[in-house]
Write an enzyme that holds these catalytic residues in place. Structure first.
Site, PDB file in Angstrom:
ATOM      1  N   ARG A  63       0.852  -1.195   0.000  1.00  0.00           N
ATOM      2  CA  ARG A  63       0.000   0.000   0.000  1.00  0.00           C
ATOM      3  C   ARG A  63       0.886   1.242   0.000  1.00  0.00           C
ATOM      4  O   ARG A  63       1.236   1.768   1.047  1.00  0.00           O
ATOM      5  CB  ARG A  63      -0.924  -0.014   1.211  1.00  0.00           C
ATOM      6  CG  ARG A  63      -2.008  -1.075   1.146  1.00  0.00           C
ATOM      7  CD  ARG A  63      -2.661  -1.266   2.508  1.00  0.00           C
ATOM      8  NE  ARG A  63      -3.146   0.000   3.063  1.00  0.00           N
ATOM      9  CZ  ARG A  63      -4.433   0.283   3.275  1.00  0.00           C
ATOM     10  NH1 ARG A  63      -5.367  -0.594   2.958  1.00  0.00           N
ATOM     11  NH2 ARG A  63      -4.783   1.425   3.807  1.00  0.00           N
ATOM     12  N   ASP A  65       2.370   4.963  -0.183  1.00  0.00           N
ATOM     13  CA  ASP A  65       1.894   6.215   0.404  1.00  0.00           C
ATOM     14  C   ASP A  65       1.708   7.284  -0.670  1.00  0.00           C
ATOM     15  O   ASP A  65       2.106   7.131  -1.815  1.00  0.00           O
ATOM     16  CB  ASP A  65       2.903   6.709   1.441  1.00  0.00           C
ATOM     17  CG  ASP A  65       3.050   5.755   2.617  1.00  0.00           C
ATOM     18  OD1 ASP A  65       2.077   5.059   2.941  1.00  0.00           O
ATOM     19  OD2 ASP A  65       4.154   5.715   3.204  1.00  0.00           O
ATOM     20  N   ARG A 211      11.755   5.487   3.710  1.00  0.00           N
ATOM     21  CA  ARG A 211      12.166   6.892   3.655  1.00  0.00           C
ATOM     22  C   ARG A 211      12.934   7.306   4.901  1.00  0.00           C
ATOM     23  O   ARG A 211      13.819   8.167   4.842  1.00  0.00           O
ATOM     24  CB  ARG A 211      10.943   7.776   3.429  1.00  0.00           C
ATOM     25  CG  ARG A 211      10.377   7.608   2.019  1.00  0.00           C
ATOM     26  CD  ARG A 211       9.250   8.568   1.745  1.00  0.00           C
ATOM     27  NE  ARG A 211       8.025   8.177   2.414  1.00  0.00           N
ATOM     28  CZ  ARG A 211       7.202   9.024   3.032  1.00  0.00           C
ATOM     29  NH1 ARG A 211       7.501  10.307   3.107  1.00  0.00           N
ATOM     30  NH2 ARG A 211       6.094   8.591   3.584  1.00  0.00           N
TER      31      ARG A 211
END
Length: 282
Positions: A63, A65, A211
């Site tokens: 999923r 972002d 990230r």
């Protein structure tokens, strides 16, 4: 808690595997959200239109972002067994916005579940430290660093993070969700044209993990931290204000790996037992 779909479709339904690529720039992520444009919403709406169905539900491997891209996303959908499949990918691409492409569509092997059958997800984060910034043609998928980066130091730090750990220091916590992951790959290299590539693979990722990991490596690459610092952050298990969660636009889901067809159902059972809460991208 995630909505769990069965590993195999119920009788009378045909499970299809979809391979997808998309530019995440105009989307509020993968998952359908009220009042937001999402990849799931666009693809499900297109499926309902071309297959003339009142509702469909996609299950996805990762999923992603808001703003994250994909060239190797995988999903599955269960449609009525009589739904014509021939030419379905072409028809979907005919109605989808050009920011999303269906690159493959076929009946799924027995036991296939796009999410739970996956062995790993692999992402690449692109950074340029060129003094002029990102190439104009790659500005939507490449982060421009204002400082030169030492890729050797970043690679040294990355090696210390591999393996199975609790990555709570690099994740946004969600109630009831584990932050234990197995980091299979974290390679940092500089391409022939000078772009720095952080190649990251794990069995799964928790929210903002990729990230944050690359953000920690950037702190090392800039010389603000020593290579062993990132491992220390991991060991402490709490978010460190020196770790910057990098912007989403530099991140692309490039591959989802699955076992041989004969092992798909077994893999799904194992994964479901270990991790039922929703898995999100870096």
């Amino acid at each position: 808690m995630a909505v769990v779909t069965p590993t195999a479709p119920i009788e009378g339904l045909l499970r299809l595997r979809l391979d997808l690529s998309y530019d995440g720039t105009p989307f509020a992520g993968w998952a359908r959200q009220p009042g937001q444009r999402t990849v799931q919403g666009d693809v499900e709406d297109a499926l309902m239109r071309v297959a003339r169905l009142p509702a469909v539900r996609l299950t996805v491997a990762g999923r992603t972002d808001s703003g994250v891209h994909a060239i190797g996303q995988v999903a599955h959908v269960d449609l009525p067994a009589g739904t014509p499949v021939g030419g379905l990918a072409r028809r979907l691409n005919g109605v989808l916005d050009r920011a999303v492409r269906v690159t493959g569509l076929a009946p799924a092997p027995a036991g296939f579940d796009a999410r739970f059958s996956a062995l790993s997800r692999r992402y690449v984060y692109r950074i340029t430290d060129a003094p002029y910034g990102a190439d104009p043609l790659r500005r939507f998928d490449t982060l421009a660093s204002p400082r030169p980066l030492d890729t050797a130091a970043m690679a040294e730090a990355a090696l210390l993070l591999l393996g199975e750990h609790d990555f709570a220091a690099f994740c946004r916590r969600r109630e009831g969700a584990t932050t234990v992951r197995t980091l299979l790959r974290l390679d940092v290299s500089r391409s022939a044209n000078g772009v720095i590539l952080a190649d990251v693979e794990a069995d799964a990722f928790c929210h903002s993990m990729v990230r944050a990991l690359v953000g920690a490596l950037v702190a090392v690459g800039e010389g603000r931290q020593r290579p062993e610092w990132a491992a220390g952050v991991l060991g402490r298990g709490v978010r460190d204000p020196a770790v910057t969660v990098l912007p989403a636009h530099g991140l692309t889901l490039v591959e989802v790996r699955y076992p041989p067809d004969a092992l798909l159902a077994a893999r799904a059972r194992v994964t479901r037992a270990v991790r039922v809460p929703t898995t999100s991208s870096g």
